[in-house]
Design a protein around this motif. Structure first.
Motif, short mmCIF file in Angstrom:
data_model
loop_
_atom_site.label_atom_id
_atom_site.label_comp_id
_atom_site.label_asym_id
_atom_site.label_seq_id
_atom_site.Cartn_x
_atom_site.Cartn_y
_atom_site.Cartn_z
N MET A 252 5.98 14.94 -7.43
CA MET A 252 6.64 15.35 -6.28
C MET A 252 8.01 14.77 -6.25
SD MET A 252 5.10 14.04 -2.30
CE MET A 252 3.85 15.10 -2.28
N PRO A 253 8.85 15.43 -5.73
CA PRO A 253 10.15 14.97 -5.78
C PRO A 253 10.44 13.74 -4.86
CG PRO A 253 10.20 17.48 -5.53
CD PRO A 253 8.82 16.81 -5.31
N ALA A 254 11.40 12.84 -5.19
CA ALA A 254 11.44 11.83 -4.42
C ALA A 254 11.75 11.94 -2.98
CB ALA A 254 12.86 10.88 -5.03
N ALA A 255 12.46 12.97 -2.60
CA ALA A 255 12.85 13.08 -1.06
C ALA A 255 11.52 13.25 -0.31
CB ALA A 255 13.82 14.34 -0.81
N ALA A 256 10.88 14.36 -1.12
CA ALA A 256 9.42 14.49 -0.66
C ALA A 256 8.21 13.41 -0.56
CB ALA A 256 8.86 15.50 -1.20
N VAL A 257 8.36 12.51 -1.57
CA VAL A 257 7.68 11.29 -1.29
C VAL A 257 8.01 10.43 -0.29
CG1 VAL A 257 7.30 8.96 -3.00
CG2 VAL A 257 7.42 11.32 -4.23
N ALA A 258 9.51 10.28 -0.29
CA ALA A 258 9.59 9.30 1.12
C ALA A 258 8.98 9.99 2.27
CB ALA A 258 11.30 9.28 0.97
N HIS A 259 9.12 11.01 2.34
CA HIS A 259 8.87 11.72 4.04
C HIS A 259 7.37 11.49 3.78
CE1 HIS A 259 8.47 14.36 7.13
NE2 HIS A 259 7.36 14.97 6.59
N LEU B 223 0.85 -1.18 0.00
CA LEU B 223 0.05 0.02 -0.07
C LEU B 223 1.02 1.30 0.03
CD1 LEU B 223 -2.77 -1.04 2.66
CD2 LEU B 223 -2.95 -1.00 0.01
N ARG B 224 1.94 1.17 0.52
CA ARG B 224 3.19 2.38 0.77
C ARG B 224 3.44 2.61 -0.64
NH1 ARG B 224 7.62 2.04 5.09
NH2 ARG B 224 8.22 0.39 3.86
N LEU B 225 3.77 1.48 -1.37
CA LEU B 225 4.50 1.36 -2.72
C LEU B 225 3.49 2.23 -3.76
CD1 LEU B 225 6.35 0.58 -4.92
CD2 LEU B 225 4.92 -1.25 -5.41
N ARG B 226 2.10 1.84 -3.47
CA ARG B 226 0.96 2.42 -4.17
C ARG B 226 0.81 4.09 -4.09
NH1 ARG B 226 -4.69 -0.66 -3.61
NH2 ARG B 226 -5.20 1.22 -5.03
N ARG B 227 0.90 4.44 -2.90
CA ARG B 227 1.02 5.74 -2.65
C ARG B 227 2.18 6.61 -3.33
NH1 ARG B 227 0.05 3.91 2.59
NH2 ARG B 227 1.93 4.75 3.51
N ALA B 228 3.33 5.84 -3.13
CA ALA B 228 4.55 6.42 -3.33
C ALA B 228 4.54 6.51 -5.11
CB ALA B 228 5.87 5.72 -2.91
N LEU B 229 4.29 5.64 -5.47
CA LEU B 229 4.06 5.62 -7.25
C LEU B 229 3.25 6.72 -7.66
CD1 LEU B 229 4.31 1.93 -8.11
CD2 LEU B 229 6.23 3.71 -8.15
N ALA B 230 1.97 6.79 -6.73
CA ALA B 230 0.89 7.92 -7.29
C ALA B 230 1.89 9.27 -7.03
CB ALA B 230 -0.22 7.70 -6.49
N LEU B 231 2.29 9.52 -5.95
CA LEU B 231 2.78 10.84 -5.67
C LEU B 231 3.93 11.15 -6.58
CD1 LEU B 231 2.95 10.72 -1.82
CD2 LEU B 231 1.54 12.30 -3.13
#
Length: 245
Positions: A188-195, A175-183
């Motif tokens: 959204m920059p990768a660092a901001a996605v991670a946060h 589920l976290r992967l899904r959110r990360a890919l959508a962002l």
């Protein structure tokens, strides 16, 4: 071309149709969902994924499918999800269901009718399943989720295997992967996605994307807009070309 709309027969499900674009195939990425798929005359079940898949298990010139919310299709099939993890299985191996004549002319509509028949003969939806998904999608820990739904850790793990195909920790990662890919798709920059998704840092996010999706955020977003399509639940199409019914 890919089109989708909310199912009129199954709450929370998405009805989709797709015609693969030659030369633009991409791996199927884990999303926590399961699909009921019609592919050139055959009916298939796409089980929950824990890793990227190629599309070789189910090939066709046209697809139609119902993508079910996490944890819902196993109850309709009467089969625990852990038996279908990382598999594409002919529906006939799981249920004695005869495709009606409607599949020849309106496969999407026929899929909804089939799903409605399956739902009519299944037990009522388990409210706990949705609560588990909601807690984990919101970033709660496995322990916090177990407490929130009133289960012990072992009970939660056992129930999750049957409903989702894997334990709550793996479901949370998917589920976290899904959110990360959508962002990432939103720019959204990768660092901001991670946060935003609760990873310890950008390196942590990179490892998760590599392990679960077999790619990087940069390579993923470079392909354009990726939309789910059942047998190939992450089919790349040019940015802006997606049509939603």
């Amino acid at each position: 071309m890919y089109e989708e709309r909310a199912s009129r027969a199954v709450p929370g499900a998405v009805l989709w149709t797709a015609e693969p674009v030659p030369g633009r195939a991409a791996p199927v990425l884990p999303d926590g969902c399961m699909d009921l798929i019609w592919a050139d005359g055959g009916l298939w079940v796409a089980g929950p994924d824990t890793r990227p898949h190629t599309t070789g298990d189910v090939t066709a010139a046209r697809f139609a499918g119902l993508r079910f919310a996490p944890g819902t299709l196993p109850a309709l099939l009467g089969v625990p999800a852990y038996e279908l993890v990382d598999r594409r299985v002919p529906l006939a191996e799981l249920r004695q269901v005869r495709p009606g004549p409607g599949f020849a002319t309106d496969p999407a509509g026929a899929l909804e009718e089939l799903a409605a028949r399956l739902a009519a003969g299944a037990p009522p939806p388990d409210a706990l399943t949705g609560a588990v998904v909601a807690c984990l999608a919101a970033g709660r820990s496995v322990a916090g989720t177990a407490a929130a739904v009133g289960l012990g850790a072992r009970q939660l793990h056992r129930r999750s295997l049957a409903a989702f195909g894997y334990g709550p920790k793996t479901l949370a990662r998917v589920l976290r992967l899904r959110r990360a890919l959508a962002l990432a798709r939103s720019g959204m920059p990768a660092a901001a996605v991670a946060h935003a998704v609760g990873c310890a840092d950008q390196a942590h996010l990179a490892r998760e994307v590599r392990e679960l999706a077999g790619t990087t955020l940069g390579a993923y977003t470079a392909q354009g807009v990726l939309v789910p399509s059942g047998a190939n639940r992450e089919t790349p199409v040019p940015s802006g070309s997606r049509t939603t019914a």
